[in-house]
Design a protein around this motif. Structure first.
Motif, mmCIF file in Angstrom:
data_model
loop_
_atom_site.group_PDB
_atom_site.id
_atom_site.type_symbol
_atom_site.label_atom_id
_atom_site.label_comp_id
_atom_site.label_asym_id
_atom_site.label_seq_id
_atom_site.Cartn_x
_atom_site.Cartn_y
_atom_site.Cartn_z
ATOM 1 N N ARG A 57 0.793 -1.222 0.000
ATOM 2 C CA ARG A 57 0.000 0.000 0.000
ATOM 3 C C ARG A 57 0.828 1.276 0.000
ATOM 4 N NH1 ARG A 57 -3.702 -1.604 5.085
ATOM 5 N NH2 ARG A 57 -1.650 -2.420 5.706
ATOM 6 N N PHE A 58 2.138 1.164 0.265
ATOM 7 C CA PHE A 58 2.949 2.370 0.407
ATOM 8 C C PHE A 58 4.090 2.437 -0.608
ATOM 9 C CE2 PHE A 58 0.868 1.476 4.399
ATOM 10 C CZ PHE A 58 0.242 2.692 4.648
ATOM 11 N N THR A 59 3.936 1.743 -1.716
ATOM 12 C CA THR A 59 4.926 1.815 -2.779
ATOM 13 C C THR A 59 5.076 3.253 -3.246
ATOM 14 O OG1 THR A 59 4.409 -0.436 -3.497
ATOM 15 C CG2 THR A 59 5.522 0.997 -5.088
ATOM 16 N N ASP A 60 6.327 3.699 -3.354
ATOM 17 C CA ASP A 60 6.679 5.056 -3.781
ATOM 18 C C ASP A 60 6.307 6.119 -2.766
ATOM 19 O OD1 ASP A 60 7.687 4.054 -6.192
ATOM 20 O OD2 ASP A 60 5.721 4.177 -7.158
ATOM 21 N N LYS A 61 5.934 5.744 -1.538
ATOM 22 C CA LYS A 61 5.629 6.710 -0.487
ATOM 23 C C LYS A 61 6.852 6.928 0.400
ATOM 24 C CE LYS A 61 1.161 6.982 -1.445
ATOM 25 N NZ LYS A 61 0.534 8.222 -1.964
ATOM 26 N N ARG B 124 8.063 -2.972 4.574
ATOM 27 C CA ARG B 124 7.592 -4.219 3.959
ATOM 28 C C ARG B 124 6.485 -3.972 2.949
ATOM 29 N NH1 ARG B 124 7.550 -6.585 9.849
ATOM 30 N NH2 ARG B 124 9.666 -7.463 9.969
ATOM 31 N N GLU B 125 5.782 -2.853 3.087
ATOM 32 C CA GLU B 125 4.716 -2.532 2.138
ATOM 33 C C GLU B 125 5.162 -1.495 1.111
ATOM 34 O OE1 GLU B 125 0.716 -2.316 3.006
ATOM 35 O OE2 GLU B 125 0.766 -3.668 4.732
ATOM 36 N N GLY B 126 6.486 -1.384 0.915
ATOM 37 C CA GLY B 126 7.005 -0.631 -0.216
ATOM 38 C C GLY B 126 7.468 0.770 0.052
ATOM 39 N N ALA B 127 7.320 1.271 1.276
ATOM 40 C CA ALA B 127 7.689 2.656 1.563
ATOM 41 C C ALA B 127 9.198 2.835 1.660
ATOM 42 C CB ALA B 127 7.051 3.109 2.870
ATOM 43 N N THR B 128 9.638 4.043 1.351
ATOM 44 C CA THR B 128 10.959 4.501 1.757
ATOM 45 C C THR B 128 10.791 5.109 3.141
ATOM 46 O OG1 THR B 128 11.689 4.960 -0.493
ATOM 47 C CG2 THR B 128 12.840 6.107 1.291
ATOM 48 N N VAL B 129 11.442 4.528 4.133
ATOM 49 C CA VAL B 129 11.215 4.900 5.524
ATOM 50 C C VAL B 129 12.363 5.744 6.048
ATOM 51 C CG1 VAL B 129 10.899 4.045 7.876
ATOM 52 C CG2 VAL B 129 9.846 2.834 5.953
ATOM 53 N N VAL B 130 12.023 6.861 6.681
ATOM 54 C CA VAL B 130 12.990 7.651 7.413
ATOM 55 C C VAL B 130 12.776 7.358 8.893
ATOM 56 C CG1 VAL B 130 13.838 9.941 7.977
ATOM 57 C CG2 VAL B 130 13.044 9.436 5.649
ATOM 58 N N ALA B 131 13.761 6.704 9.498
ATOM 59 C CA ALA B 131 13.700 6.365 10.916
ATOM 60 C C ALA B 131 14.392 7.469 11.705
ATOM 61 C CB ALA B 131 14.387 5.025 11.171
ATOM 62 N N ALA B 132 13.676 8.052 12.665
ATOM 63 C CA ALA B 132 14.211 9.177 13.427
ATOM 64 C C ALA B 132 14.139 8.877 14.921
ATOM 65 C CB ALA B 132 13.444 10.452 13.112
ATOM 66 N N ALA B 133 15.188 9.246 15.646
ATOM 67 C CA ALA B 133 15.235 9.090 17.094
ATOM 68 C C ALA B 133 16.503 9.792 17.580
ATOM 69 C CB ALA B 133 15.230 7.616 17.505
ATOM 70 N N ARG B 134 16.764 9.713 18.881
ATOM 71 C CA ARG B 134 17.933 10.397 19.444
ATOM 72 C C ARG B 134 19.216 9.586 19.313
ATOM 73 N NH1 ARG B 134 15.996 11.882 25.369
ATOM 74 N NH2 ARG B 134 15.116 9.804 25.119
ATOM 75 N N SER B 135 19.099 8.252 19.261
ATOM 76 C CA SER B 135 20.288 7.392 19.275
ATOM 77 C C SER B 135 20.677 6.952 17.868
ATOM 78 C CB SER B 135 20.025 6.150 20.133
ATOM 79 O OG SER B 135 21.047 5.191 19.955
ATOM 80 N N PRO B 136 21.816 7.407 17.358
ATOM 81 C CA PRO B 136 22.220 6.975 16.017
ATOM 82 C C PRO B 136 22.503 5.483 15.941
ATOM 83 C CG PRO B 136 23.962 8.268 17.071
ATOM 84 C CD PRO B 136 22.749 8.390 17.937
ATOM 85 N N GLU B 137 23.006 4.898 17.027
ATOM 86 C CA GLU B 137 23.301 3.467 17.016
ATOM 87 C C GLU B 137 22.024 2.641 16.890
ATOM 88 O OE1 GLU B 137 24.330 5.569 19.378
ATOM 89 O OE2 GLU B 137 26.465 5.781 18.882
#
Length: 250
Positions: A2-6, A27-40
């Motif tokens: 459902r999220f191809t090209d999103k 898993r549903e096709g998105a390009t995901v930006v993961a954000a949080a305080r810890s780079p590790e």
């Protein structure tokens, strides 16, 4: 798929619910930006997504810093051209009664859980208005607007505010093509649902007695709920605060 090209942003994506959500969107096709305080922690989230053939990027952010959140959203738009979905999941938990809780603990819970969502909304909405569309899902809690627990005053207040903020922002933004909703989970299969010193077996025994469904929710269950709200399948859902708590607030 459902999220191809999103392009999807998930805050608090370094562990627990946030990591599961990031993996679910990928898993549903998105390009995901993961954000949080810890780079590790974010690096591990990205590795898990890429190991399954998904696409992800990590950007560190403190959601209580307006300039940092603005840079996060600006970098997403600069790198990927748009921001289609944002899930504001970053949050902290602290116990304490009104009388006993240190004032600095109260302020920190409100700063992260409420102001952090406000700042994320502020900058996400600006980017989505510029492109004429977008979906935002805020992670609130069944503790707050739906149930209360003695000893969780700050947490309940902070999450009740997220519910009210979600609904108000939804009304303000739907005319711009931006859908905003919330999910209010009960106890999930994360360390946050364990009491100090409690094992998984201890928690399971407690949940059998305290929740109508008799167990904690799984990460797959909250992921499926959030992905539905973020998808076109939920296109008529605006200002919804969807409670997912195994009957605790029924």
């Amino acid at each position: 798929m459902r999220f191809t090209d999103k392009v999807v942003l998930v805050t608090g994506a370094g562990s627990g619910v946030g990591r599961a959500l990031a993996q679910g969107f990928a898993r549903e096709g998105a390009t995901v930006v993961a954000a949080a305080r810890s780079p590790e922690a974010l690096e591990q989230t990205v590795k898990l997504i890429e190991a399954e053939g998904g696409r992800a990027a990590a950007i560190t952010v403190d959601v209580t810093d307006s300039a940092a959140v603005a840079r996060l959203v600006g970098e997403i738009v600069a790198r990927f051209g748009r921001l289609d979905v944002a899930v504001n999941n970053a949050g902290i938990f602290a116990a304490g009664t009104v009388v006993d809780m240190p004032e600095e603990d109260w302020a920190r819970v409100l700063q992260v859980n409420t102001t952090g969502v406000f700042l994320a909304l502020k900058h996400e909405i600006a980017a989505m208005r510029a492109q004429g569309s977008g979906v935002i899902v805020n992670i609130a809690s069944n503790i707050g607007a739906h149930t209360r627990r003695a000893g969780l005053s700050a947490y309940a207040a902070s999450k009740a505010a997220v519910s009210a903020l979600t609904r108000t922002a939804a009304l303000e933004c739907i005319g711009d093509g931006i859908r905003i909703n919330a999910v209010s989970p009960g106890p999930l299969d994360t360390d946050m649902s364990k009491r100090p010193g409690e094992t998984e077996d201890d928690r399971a025994a407690r949940m059998r007695e305290s929740l109508p469904i008799g167990r904690v929710g799984t990460l797959d269950e909250i992921t499926g709920t959030v992905l539905w709200l973020a998808s076109d399948d939920a296109g008529f859902a605006v200002g919804l605060d969807l409670v997912l708590d195994g009957g605790a607030s029924a």
